[in-house]
Write a protein that holds these residues in place. Structure first.
Motif, PDB file in Angstrom:
ATOM      1  N   MET A  13       0.841  -1.192   0.000  1.00  0.00           N
ATOM      2  CA  MET A  13       0.000   0.000   0.000  1.00  0.00           C
ATOM      3  C   MET A  13       0.876   1.241   0.000  1.00  0.00           C
ATOM      4  N   GLY A  14       0.253   2.377  -0.191  1.00  0.00           N
ATOM      5  CA  GLY A  14       1.011   3.605  -0.250  1.00  0.00           C
ATOM      6  C   GLY A  14       0.895   4.257  -1.608  1.00  0.00           C
ATOM      7  N   VAL A  15       1.647   5.322  -1.756  1.00  0.00           N
ATOM      8  CA  VAL A  15       1.663   6.052  -3.011  1.00  0.00           C
ATOM      9  C   VAL A  15       3.063   5.935  -3.596  1.00  0.00           C
ATOM     10  N   PHE A  16       3.131   5.596  -4.862  1.00  0.00           N
ATOM     11  CA  PHE A  16       4.417   5.317  -5.493  1.00  0.00           C
ATOM     12  C   PHE A  16       4.767   6.372  -6.538  1.00  0.00           C
ATOM     13  N   TRP A  17       6.083   6.586  -6.665  1.00  0.00           N
ATOM     14  CA  TRP A  17       6.589   7.534  -7.657  1.00  0.00           C
ATOM     15  C   TRP A  17       7.732   6.887  -8.417  1.00  0.00           C
ATOM     16  N   VAL A  18       7.850   7.260  -9.694  1.00  0.00           N
ATOM     17  CA  VAL A  18       8.960   6.794 -10.516  1.00  0.00           C
ATOM     18  C   VAL A  18       9.914   7.961 -10.720  1.00  0.00           C
ATOM     19  N   GLN A  19      11.171   7.761 -10.320  1.00  0.00           N
ATOM     20  CA  GLN A  19      12.197   8.781 -10.497  1.00  0.00           C
ATOM     21  C   GLN A  19      13.010   8.448 -11.735  1.00  0.00           C
ATOM     22  N   GLU A  20      12.984   9.370 -12.676  1.00  0.00           N
ATOM     23  CA  GLU A  20      13.756   9.197 -13.901  1.00  0.00           C
ATOM     24  C   GLU A  20      14.955  10.118 -13.808  1.00  0.00           C
ATOM     25  N   SER A  21      16.124   9.538 -13.526  1.00  0.00           N
ATOM     26  CA  SER A  21      17.329  10.320 -13.322  1.00  0.00           C
ATOM     27  C   SER A  21      18.115  10.438 -14.614  1.00  0.00           C
ATOM     28  N   PHE A  22      18.268  11.657 -15.087  1.00  0.00           N
ATOM     29  CA  PHE A  22      19.016  11.857 -16.320  1.00  0.00           C
ATOM     30  C   PHE A  22      20.513  11.723 -16.081  1.00  0.00           C
ATOM     31  N   THR A  23      20.976  12.183 -14.940  1.00  0.00           N
ATOM     32  CA  THR A  23      22.410  12.165 -14.681  1.00  0.00           C
ATOM     33  C   THR A  23      22.935  10.744 -14.524  1.00  0.00           C
ATOM     34  N   ARG A  24      22.133   9.874 -13.936  1.00  0.00           N
ATOM     35  CA  ARG A  24      22.587   8.501 -13.722  1.00  0.00           C
ATOM     36  C   ARG A  24      21.933   7.541 -14.706  1.00  0.00           C
ATOM     37  N   SER A  25      21.096   8.082 -15.561  1.00  0.00           N
ATOM     38  CA  SER A  25      20.434   7.262 -16.568  1.00  0.00           C
ATOM     39  C   SER A  25      19.782   6.025 -15.973  1.00  0.00           C
ATOM     40  N   ALA A  26      19.068   6.229 -14.883  1.00  0.00           N
ATOM     41  CA  ALA A  26      18.428   5.089 -14.224  1.00  0.00           C
ATOM     42  C   ALA A  26      17.017   5.448 -13.781  1.00  0.00           C
ATOM     43  N   LEU A  27      16.232   4.404 -13.599  1.00  0.00           N
ATOM     44  CA  LEU A  27      14.876   4.563 -13.099  1.00  0.00           C
ATOM     45  C   LEU A  27      14.789   3.955 -11.708  1.00  0.00           C
ATOM     46  N   TRP A  28      14.179   4.705 -10.792  1.00  0.00           N
ATOM     47  CA  TRP A  28      14.015   4.231  -9.430  1.00  0.00           C
ATOM     48  C   TRP A  28      12.559   4.337  -9.031  1.00  0.00           C
ATOM     49  N   ILE A  29      12.108   3.336  -8.272  1.00  0.00           N
ATOM     50  CA  ILE A  29      10.749   3.373  -7.750  1.00  0.00           C
ATOM     51  C   ILE A  29      10.810   3.764  -6.275  1.00  0.00           C
ATOM     52  N   HIS A  30      10.000   4.746  -5.895  1.00  0.00           N
ATOM     53  CA  HIS A  30       9.968   5.215  -4.511  1.00  0.00           C
ATOM     54  C   HIS A  30       8.546   5.236  -3.971  1.00  0.00           C
ATOM     55  N   VAL A  31       8.466   5.235  -2.665  1.00  0.00           N
ATOM     56  CA  VAL A  31       7.197   5.471  -1.990  1.00  0.00           C
ATOM     57  C   VAL A  31       7.207   6.934  -1.563  1.00  0.00           C
ATOM     58  N   ALA A  32       6.053   7.599  -1.707  1.00  0.00           N
ATOM     59  CA  ALA A  32       5.960   8.986  -1.250  1.00  0.00           C
ATOM     60  C   ALA A  32       6.342   9.040   0.221  1.00  0.00           C
ATOM     61  N   GLY A  33       7.160   9.998   0.579  1.00  0.00           N
ATOM     62  CA  GLY A  33       7.639  10.093   1.949  1.00  0.00           C
ATOM     63  C   GLY A  33       9.078   9.632   2.074  1.00  0.00           C
ATOM     64  N   CYS A  34       9.589   8.960   1.060  1.00  0.00           N
ATOM     65  CA  CYS A  34      10.993   8.549   1.069  1.00  0.00           C
ATOM     66  C   CYS A  34      11.875   9.804   1.104  1.00  0.00           C
ATOM     67  N   PRO A  35      12.969   9.760   1.866  1.00  0.00           N
ATOM     68  CA  PRO A  35      13.871  10.925   1.911  1.00  0.00           C
ATOM     69  C   PRO A  35      14.332  11.358   0.521  1.00  0.00           C
ATOM     70  N   ARG A  36      14.608  10.392  -0.332  1.00  0.00           N
ATOM     71  CA  ARG A  36      15.060  10.739  -1.683  1.00  0.00           C
ATOM     72  C   ARG A  36      13.951  11.426  -2.468  1.00  0.00           C
ATOM     73  N   PHE A  37      12.739  10.989  -2.226  1.00  0.00           N
ATOM     74  CA  PHE A  37      11.599  11.616  -2.906  1.00  0.00           C
ATOM     75  C   PHE A  37      11.480  13.055  -2.447  1.00  0.00           C
ATOM     76  N   ASN A  38      11.561  13.279  -1.153  1.00  0.00           N
ATOM     77  CA  ASN A  38      11.441  14.632  -0.616  1.00  0.00           C
ATOM     78  C   ASN A  38      12.564  15.520  -1.113  1.00  0.00           C
ATOM     79  N   GLU A  39      13.784  14.992  -1.109  1.00  0.00           N
ATOM     80  CA  GLU A  39      14.920  15.769  -1.605  1.00  0.00           C
ATOM     81  C   GLU A  39      14.771  16.048  -3.085  1.00  0.00           C
ATOM     82  N   GLY A  40      14.289  15.043  -3.794  1.00  0.00           N
ATOM     83  CA  GLY A  40      14.185  15.154  -5.242  1.00  0.00           C
ATOM     84  C   GLY A  40      13.274  16.283  -5.672  1.00  0.00           C
ATOM     85  N   HIS A  41      12.178  16.434  -4.948  1.00  0.00           N
ATOM     86  CA  HIS A  41      11.250  17.484  -5.330  1.00  0.00           C
ATOM     87  C   HIS A  41      11.820  18.869  -5.046  1.00  0.00           C
TER      88      HIS A  41
END
Ligand SMILES: [Zn+2]
Length: 73
Positions: free
Chosen positions: A1-29
């Motif tokens: 359960m939860g809310v999910f986000w897909v991070q598309e990183s251009f610098t690292r050319s990678a895709l990451w799946i996060h849950v809303a509330g993740c520190p990386r998600f918060n920093e990313g925004h």
């Protein structure tokens, strides 16, 4: 359960799946401009997030989607 986000990183050319509330998600925004990442979401279904990530991956040569080691989606 939860809310999910897909991070598309251009610098690292990678895709990451996060849950809303993740520190990386918060920093990313906050630092989107600095890191050059693009966020897709929110997804209320985990499978939908992975499906979108797979779709984005087919558009280019990105690696992933990886599950974030911090929030473990
Ligand atoms: Zn995360």
């Amino acid at each position: 359960m939860g809310v999910f986000w897909v991070q598309e990183s251009f610098t690292r050319s990678a895709l990451w799946i996060h849950v809303a509330g993740c520190p990386r998600f918060n920093e990313g925004h906050v630092s989107n401009i600095i890191h050059g990442a693009r966020w897709h979401g929110p997804f209320h279904d985990r499978d939908d997030a992975y499906e979108l990530a797979a779709y984005v991956k087919r558009q280019g040569a990105l690696s992933g989607p990886h599950s974030c080691p911090i929030c473990r989606p």
